[in-house]
Design an enzyme around this catalytic site. Structure first.
Site, PDB file in Angstrom:
ATOM      1  N   LYS A   1       0.846  -1.203   0.000  1.00  0.00           N
ATOM      2  CA  LYS A   1       0.000   0.000   0.000  1.00  0.00           C
ATOM      3  C   LYS A   1       0.879   1.251   0.000  1.00  0.00           C
ATOM      4  O   LYS A   1       1.925   1.281   0.645  1.00  0.00           O
ATOM      5  CB  LYS A   1      -0.911  -0.025   1.234  1.00  0.00           C
ATOM      6  CG  LYS A   1      -1.975   1.071   1.259  1.00  0.00           C
ATOM      7  CD  LYS A   1      -2.877   0.922   2.483  1.00  0.00           C
ATOM      8  CE  LYS A   1      -3.945   1.999   2.529  1.00  0.00           C
ATOM      9  NZ  LYS A   1      -4.812   1.881   3.721  1.00  0.00           N
ATOM     10  N   SER A  32      -9.806   1.911   2.931  1.00  0.00           N
ATOM     11  CA  SER A  32      -8.915   2.611   2.027  1.00  0.00           C
ATOM     12  C   SER A  32      -7.907   1.706   1.314  1.00  0.00           C
ATOM     13  O   SER A  32      -7.351   2.094   0.291  1.00  0.00           O
ATOM     14  CB  SER A  32      -8.152   3.698   2.784  1.00  0.00           C
ATOM     15  OG  SER A  32      -7.277   3.115   3.726  1.00  0.00           O
ATOM     16  N   SER A  67     -10.031  -0.342   7.116  1.00  0.00           N
ATOM     17  CA  SER A  67      -9.424  -0.180   5.792  1.00  0.00           C
ATOM     18  C   SER A  67      -8.739  -1.407   5.220  1.00  0.00           C
ATOM     19  O   SER A  67      -8.374  -1.405   4.041  1.00  0.00           O
ATOM     20  CB  SER A  67      -8.419   0.974   5.815  1.00  0.00           C
ATOM     21  OG  SER A  67      -9.090   2.200   5.732  1.00  0.00           O
TER      22      SER A  67
END
Lengths: 487, 97
Positions: free
Chosen positions: A77, A152, A176
């Protein structure tokens, strides 16, 4: 067909008996990305040259010196810093930012012999539930490209679901990792607060953030957590608690396991198909010898409000470092320093980030501090106590991960509050600091559903044991989206 | 608590070092008003004598041995600085004339 259909055990076997080399696996990741990422839009940056050079080096290491994840490709990420590989948090304010060191988790991936292939899209600074808040691109759900992958860590989940990479790392502040894992039909773990070092994770809300693994099955997830977990002198909030051998407990046996089902997790706002999939999952757990009882977490409904005040307050403080001076975007044509700050931040941050910075600044201001910030911290205590109390008598808490399946792109962008409501079932877990996993538990109209299993502080072993037993008794995790085979 | 006014939003934006237009202030006033309204529900709970939680683990005073360790090289730390001169970070004037 791709070899990424296989588990880490099968990939290791293939490497061991010479069916393919590490460089082949690395090339496979890049060729899958080339083929599919035009549709999925998961990657922000690729590290092809270095990854292949590294794979060639790793191929020279004798097999007896290789651990279980050695040579396997992974995506990271974009809020986790990677030395020499652009890291933007999907924000314009960090455009072109080149980290000068690796996050502790990235070092640990390297020590395990894994190959980082690139950086994954996200909602800007991890603020969002759909990846629509990225300044660069909107990642799509591989099961249906008109739907969001969640957020997210949406691209972390989508890239694994599409078989671009077999592993990824995400981060979870209010859901997330788990909500996108649920939306994309993969396995995502939010570890206990302090289980994994946050050094090198660009901070959103420091008291809630945790890095965790996203994989296609429970076994691989347990392996990857074991590789990244542990105390770190560079993160004073990391816990000095020994890391267990998680996979050793995966025996499929959950006889006598005490499962609690909070009635608040199946109440208002939770869609019927979601409720039904949980009822079916509870039947499976009963069939495996677990006892299932209803409990109450009475303060659940207050978690969302407490979370938005606390996480935004922490964010307003953490994001003050983005000022245009030392790194990232810098506004031009300004008269003085104050204007440089204000213009840089106004031009560099997206609307959702600005909203939360302002909400946080407001909550922490003189005159509102007690009514908002302190009140929310007190409510956090009550929420944590709810969990402590249930865990006196139960081993795990089980419920849905998200109240619905993945929604359509654009459907929830008009109103921040309806977007926030996607996280009602995951947020309390971060406030309590306990670990939780999302695993596939069904489909509705072609979109995956997720089962959330919550454990005690440092109870990841019990979560994995439960998740593995459920997974072995079902076959949802074996399904792949149509895009998997190419168009 | 009353809804946020446009002026309050502008003040908060100044505290947060965000340039803001009139139009944006109006939009954010409405959105932040909705969010703070929603947060009002926390007042339904009696939290007298409830200790606030900032961190969930009972970790206090994490110390390391007081031994100097080498930091990053200055050249490396200056890598992302847009404006610099002779190893120093440059900024616009900090005082009005």
């Amino acid at each position: 067909m791709t070899v990424f259909e296989r588990s880490s055990r099968e990939l290791k076997e293939g490497l061991h008996n010479g069916e393919f080399k590490i460089v082949d696996l690395t090339n496979e990741a890049f060729s899958r990305i080339e083929k599919l990422d035009g549709d999925v839009q998961a990657f922000l940056a690729l590290d092809k040259e270095k990854a292949i050079a590294r794979a060639e080096e790793l191929d020279k290491v004798p097999t007896e010196e290789r651990g279980p994840l050695f040579g396997l490709p992974i995506g990271v990420k974009d809020n986790i810093v990677t030395e020499g590989l652009e890291t933007t948090c999907a924000s314009k304010i960090l455009e072109g930012f080149m980290p000068i060191y690796d996050a502790t988790v990235v070092k640990k991936l390297r020590d395990a012999g894994m190959v980082t292939v690139g950086k994954l899209n996200m909602d800007e600074f991890a603020m969002g539930s759909s990846n629509e808040n990225s300044a660069y691109k909107t990642t799509k759900n591989p099961w249906n490209l008109n739907h969001v992958p969640g957020g997210s860590s949406g691209a972390s989940a989508a890239s694994v679901a599409a078989g671009e990479v077999p592993f990824s790392l995400g981060s979870d502040t209010g859901g997330s990792i788990r909500q996108p894992a649920s939306y994309c039909g993969v396995v995502g773990m939010k570890p206990t607060y302090g289980r994994v070092s946050r050094f090198g994770l660009v901070a959103f809300a420091s008291s809630l953030d945790q890095i965790g693994p996203i994989t296609r099955n429970v076994y691989d997830n347990a392996l990857l957590l074991e590789a990244i977990a542990g105390v770190d002198p560079n993160d004073s909030t990391s816990a000095d608690v020994p890391v267990p051998n998680y996979v050793a407990s995966l025996n499929g046996d959950i006889k006598g396991l005490r499962v609690a089902v909070p009635k608040e997790y199946l109440g208002e706002g939770v869609k019927e198909e979601v409720r039904q999939s949980i009822m079916d999952a509870l039947e499976v757990l009963r069939g495996l010898g677990a006892t299932v009882e209803e409990v109450s977490l009475p303060h659940s409904k207050y978690a969302l409000a407490a979370y938005y005040i606390l996480s935004s307050s922490e964010a307003s403080s953490n994001l003050s470092r983005f000022d245009g001076i030392r790194y990232g975007y810098r506004a031009e044509g300004v008269k003085n320093l104050m204007e440089l700050y204000k213009e840089t931040r106004a031009q560099g941050f997206g609307d959702e980030v600005k909203r939360r910075i302002m909400l946080g600044t407001y909550s922490l201001s003189a005159g509102t501090y007690d009514a908002y910030y302190k009140k929310a911290q007190q409510v956090r205590t009550l929420i944590k106590q709810d969990y402590d109390k249930v865990f006196e008598n139960y081993d795990v808490i089980v419920g849905p991960t998200a109240p619905t399946t993945a929604f359509e792109i654009g459907q929830n962008t008009h109103d921040p509050l309806t977007m926030y409501a996607n996280d009602i079932l995951t947020i309390p877990i971060n406030l309590a600091g306990v670990p939780a996993i999302s695993i596939p538990c069904g489909f509705h109209e072609g979109l995956p559903l997720g089962l959330q299993i919550i454990g005690k502080h440092f109870g990841e072993e019990t979560i994995y044991r439960t998740a593995y037993a459920y997974e072995q008794a079902t076959d949802f995790h074996k399904q792949t989206p149509q895009i998997w085979e190419g168009k | 608590m009353a809804k946020l006014s446009k002026e309050e939003v502008k003040h908060v934006a100044h505290l947060a070092r965000l340039a803001i237009t009139d139009e944006e202030a109006e939009k954010f006033a409405e959105q932040l008003g909705k969010i703070t309204d929603f947060a009002e529900q926390l007042n339904e709970l009696d939290t007298t004598n409830v200790a606030p939680t900032s961190h969930v683990l009972p970790i206090v005073n994490v110390m390391r041995e007081d031994v100097a360790v080498k930091g990053l090289d200055r050249d490396v730390m200056m890598l992302n600085v847009k404006e610099q001169e002779a190893g120093q970070v440059k900024v616009p004037p900090i005082l009005e004339d």
